[in-house]
Design a protein around this motif. Structure first.
Motif, PDB file in Angstrom:
ATOM      1  N   ALA A 143     -12.951  23.422  -1.110  1.00 20.63           N
ATOM      2  CA  ALA A 143     -12.276  24.260  -2.116  1.00 20.63           C
ATOM      3  C   ALA A 143     -11.934  25.630  -1.523  1.00 20.63           C
ATOM      4  CB  ALA A 143     -13.158  24.410  -3.347  1.00 20.63           C
ATOM      5  N   GLU A 144     -12.835  26.161  -0.716  1.00 16.59           N
ATOM      6  CA  GLU A 144     -12.568  27.470  -0.079  1.00 16.59           C
ATOM      7  C   GLU A 144     -11.396  27.348   0.892  1.00 16.59           C
ATOM      8  OE1 GLU A 144     -12.391  30.321   2.943  1.00 16.59           O
ATOM      9  OE2 GLU A 144     -13.188  28.335   3.389  1.00 16.59           O
ATOM     10  N   ARG A 145     -11.377  26.249   1.639  1.00 17.14           N
ATOM     11  CA  ARG A 145     -10.296  26.002   2.614  1.00 17.14           C
ATOM     12  C   ARG A 145      -8.950  25.880   1.879  1.00 17.14           C
ATOM     13  NH1 ARG A 145     -12.338  21.352   6.268  1.00 17.14           N
ATOM     14  NH2 ARG A 145     -13.797  22.976   6.887  1.00 17.14           N
ATOM     15  N   ARG A 146      -8.981  25.174   0.772  1.00 18.74           N
ATOM     16  CA  ARG A 146      -7.776  25.022  -0.065  1.00 18.74           C
ATOM     17  C   ARG A 146      -7.282  26.387  -0.551  1.00 18.74           C
ATOM     18  NH1 ARG A 146      -9.806  23.055  -5.529  1.00 18.74           N
ATOM     19  NH2 ARG A 146     -10.350  25.245  -5.707  1.00 18.74           N
ATOM     20  N   ASP A 147      -8.210  27.175  -1.114  1.00 21.97           N
ATOM     21  CA  ASP A 147      -7.811  28.466  -1.678  1.00 21.97           C
ATOM     22  C   ASP A 147      -7.262  29.383  -0.590  1.00 21.97           C
ATOM     23  OD1 ASP A 147      -8.630  27.517  -4.090  1.00 21.97           O
ATOM     24  OD2 ASP A 147     -10.519  28.626  -4.149  1.00 21.97           O
ATOM     25  N   ARG A 148      -7.885  29.300   0.589  1.00 24.88           N
ATOM     26  CA  ARG A 148      -7.431  30.141   1.706  1.00 24.88           C
ATOM     27  C   ARG A 148      -5.994  29.774   2.076  1.00 24.88           C
ATOM     28  NH1 ARG A 148      -9.509  28.833   6.868  1.00 24.88           N
ATOM     29  NH2 ARG A 148     -11.274  27.869   5.825  1.00 24.88           N
ATOM     30  N   MET A 149      -5.708  28.465   2.121  1.00 22.21           N
ATOM     31  CA  MET A 149      -4.348  28.044   2.488  1.00 22.21           C
ATOM     32  C   MET A 149      -3.339  28.422   1.405  1.00 22.21           C
ATOM     33  SD  MET A 149      -4.437  24.494   4.612  1.00 22.21           S
ATOM     34  CE  MET A 149      -5.742  23.580   3.823  1.00 22.21           C
ATOM     35  N   VAL A 150      -3.702  28.167   0.149  1.00 24.86           N
ATOM     36  CA  VAL A 150      -2.764  28.466  -0.943  1.00 24.86           C
ATOM     37  C   VAL A 150      -2.485  29.968  -0.998  1.00 24.86           C
ATOM     38  CG1 VAL A 150      -2.480  28.460  -3.460  1.00 24.86           C
ATOM     39  CG2 VAL A 150      -3.308  26.414  -2.298  1.00 24.86           C
ATOM     40  N   THR A 151      -3.521  30.772  -0.825  1.00 28.25           N
ATOM     41  CA  THR A 151      -3.331  32.227  -0.831  1.00 28.25           C
ATOM     42  C   THR A 151      -2.409  32.637   0.309  1.00 28.25           C
ATOM     43  OG1 THR A 151      -5.517  32.507  -1.768  1.00 28.25           O
ATOM     44  CG2 THR A 151      -4.558  34.448  -0.736  1.00 28.25           C
ATOM     45  N   ALA A 152      -2.661  32.083   1.494  1.00 26.34           N
ATOM     46  CA  ALA A 152      -1.826  32.442   2.656  1.00 26.34           C
ATOM     47  C   ALA A 152      -0.374  32.032   2.411  1.00 26.34           C
ATOM     48  CB  ALA A 152      -2.372  31.774   3.910  1.00 26.34           C
ATOM     49  N   LEU A 153      -0.182  30.859   1.848  1.00 25.10           N
ATOM     50  CA  LEU A 153       1.185  30.387   1.605  1.00 25.10           C
ATOM     51  C   LEU A 153       1.890  31.277   0.586  1.00 25.10           C
ATOM     52  CD1 LEU A 153       0.467  26.552   1.542  1.00 25.10           C
ATOM     53  CD2 LEU A 153       1.825  27.774   3.249  1.00 25.10           C
ATOM     54  N   ARG A 154       1.165  31.636  -0.456  1.00 25.25           N
ATOM     55  CA  ARG A 154       1.780  32.493  -1.479  1.00 25.25           C
ATOM     56  C   ARG A 154       2.098  33.871  -0.904  1.00 25.25           C
ATOM     57  NH1 ARG A 154      -1.504  31.639  -7.064  1.00 25.25           N
ATOM     58  NH2 ARG A 154      -0.115  30.092  -7.961  1.00 25.25           N
ATOM     59  N   GLU A 155       1.196  34.363  -0.085  1.00 28.19           N
ATOM     60  CA  GLU A 155       1.430  35.696   0.492  1.00 28.19           C
ATOM     61  C   GLU A 155       2.634  35.709   1.429  1.00 28.19           C
ATOM     62  OE1 GLU A 155      -3.144  37.370   0.249  1.00 28.19           O
ATOM     63  OE2 GLU A 155      -2.301  36.878   2.217  1.00 28.19           O
ATOM     64  N   THR A 156       2.908  34.536   2.016  1.00 28.96           N
ATOM     65  CA  THR A 156       4.039  34.508   2.948  1.00 28.96           C
ATOM     66  C   THR A 156       5.334  34.085   2.259  1.00 28.96           C
ATOM     67  OG1 THR A 156       3.336  32.301   3.610  1.00 28.96           O
ATOM     68  CG2 THR A 156       2.699  34.129   5.051  1.00 28.96           C
ATOM     69  N   GLY A 157       5.309  33.953   0.926  1.00 28.09           N
ATOM     70  CA  GLY A 157       6.571  33.756   0.215  1.00 28.09           C
ATOM     71  C   GLY A 157       6.756  32.410  -0.468  1.00 28.09           C
TER      72      GLY A 157
END
Ligand SMILES: Cc1ncc(COP(=O)(O)O)c(C=O)c1O
Length: 380
Positions: free
Chosen positions: A281-295
């Motif tokens: 779940a942490e790995r998922r959230d990290r990826m989703v956050t990174a993707l959202r931050e990059t647009g």
């Protein structure tokens, strides 16, 4: 063998019309399989030992699975007869449709959702009714209620929804259930329930005593990592589950699967398995956050996967993933589901996603608009 008979065997047209199920392909060496929402962690030694310890397989298993049903009944605080164990929860989905939705009857579900749902009624002749998801990729509960007719026999909800990873909120679920006729079976598929971290998301087990028409589905395939052993279960009213038992192929769950599930529920093993769930779940959230931050404009993910709503660009984007050795699940023309896998896959996923984003038209829905507010919504 030669035959003088040139007439092909007569088979049912509706079965022939459907292509047989095709599994995702294996990645090239060094690549990652992120296409089946599997758990990237291998079996716990204690669980493997117990499954492999079954050595009397010259005998049939005890089809009533008393030990596992008792363990699950204790966990959910229900009598044993309110638990039904099946060879994966997908088997139970078929059983429930067979039990409740006859030829010409309808079952309703959101779309896109789990790719098995459209086929559930083919054998019984039930009609599948798809209700398109909302623009935020969650279930359109209002439209699902509006789709009920006098032929509707089952309402199928999926939270977190495969493949969009959205959840149904507690508030929306309660409002929805209040408007559902009490004689209509509601199935809440919570195959990914253990990965949910959003406190507002529904937890079906809290509603079993309030709604006797509700059955919740769980599986040992995902959070517990037993996909290859095939064991899932439903909790609900015993009359409904007895009907599912009647519709089931007898003795489908092996004793190895039962023993592995029991070993997974042992306190020490379960704590370790749920720790792995937190890592995923942490790995998922990290990826989703990174993707959202990059647009990227993607829904908050609550399963062990996230959704890239690529629309018409799905096939082209899938090629980018494949070329990088990542096997993901493309559902053209809607989007791509990426399972959360090994930590070593994360950097490549993010790099490929960045390249894909660069290729998307400026007004593509998967792109975040310049100042897009994130709003909480109600669907009922
Ligand atoms: C939403 C959903 N429900 C049920 C299942 C079935 O899981 P199993 O049959 O392995 O228990 C899956 C598998 O991918 C799923 O995504």
């Amino acid at each position: 063998m030669t035959s003088t008979n040139q007439e092909p065997v007569r088979l049912r047209a509706e079965i022939l019309a459907k292509p047989p199920y095709k599994q995702g392909v294996e990645p090239a060496p060094g690549g990652f399989k992120l296409s089946s929402n599997e758990n990237p962690f291998g079996p716990l030694p204690s669980v493997a030992k117990r499954a492999l310890g079954v050595n009397d397989f010259n005998r049939y298993p005890d089809g009533s699975l008393p030990a596992l049903r008792a363990a699950l009944a204790k966990r959910y605080g229900v009598p044993d007869e309110n638990v039904h164990v099946s060879a994966g929860s997908v088997a139970l989905l078929y059983q429930l449709v067979a039990a409740a939705v006859g030829a010409g009857d309808e079952y309703i579900y959101a779309w896109r959702s789990f790719e098995a749902y459209p086929g559930l009624g083919i054998v019984t002749g039930a009609s599948s009714v798809q209700v398109p998801n909302l623009p935020d990729h969650s279930h359109d509960l209002e439209a699902m209620l509006a789709a009920i007719t006098d032929r509707t026999r089952m309402m199928l909800l999926c939270s977190p929804n495969n493949p969009t990873s959205t959840t149904i909120s507690t508030v929306d679920f309660e409002a929805f259930m209040e408007r559902i006729p009490s004689n209509l079976l509601v199935v809440l598929d919570e195959a990914y329930g253990e990965f949910v971290t959003d406190e507002d998301a529904v937890n079906g087990s809290n509603y079993l005593s309030k709604y006797p028409n509700l059955v919740i589905l769980h599986t040992f395939s995902k959070a517990y990592g037993l996909a290859g052993l095939r064991v899932g279960y439903g909790i609900g009213n015993s009359r409904i589950l007895d009907a599912a038992r009647t519709a089931a192929i007898p003795l489908s769950v092996t004793d190895s699967a039962q023993q592995a599930a029991l070993a997974s529920l042992e306190p020490e093993a379960e704590a370790e398995l749920l720790e792995r769930v937190s890592v995923i779940a942490e790995r998922r959230d990290r990826m989703v956050t990174a993707l959202r931050e990059t647009g990227w404009n993607i829904p908050q993910a609550q399963g062990n996967f996230f959704w890239l709503p690529l629309g018409q660009e799905t096939v082209a984007a899938d090629r980018f993933f494949n070329e990088a050795g990542l096997v993901v699940r493309a559902f053209a023309p809607e989007g791509i589901r990426v399972s959360v896998g090994e930590e070593e896959s994360v950097a490549t996923i993010l790099a490929v996603a960045a390249r894909i984003l660069d290729t998307l038209p400026i007004d593509h829905l998967a792109r975040k608009a310049a100042s897009q507010p994130e709003t909480k919504r109600s669907n009922v």
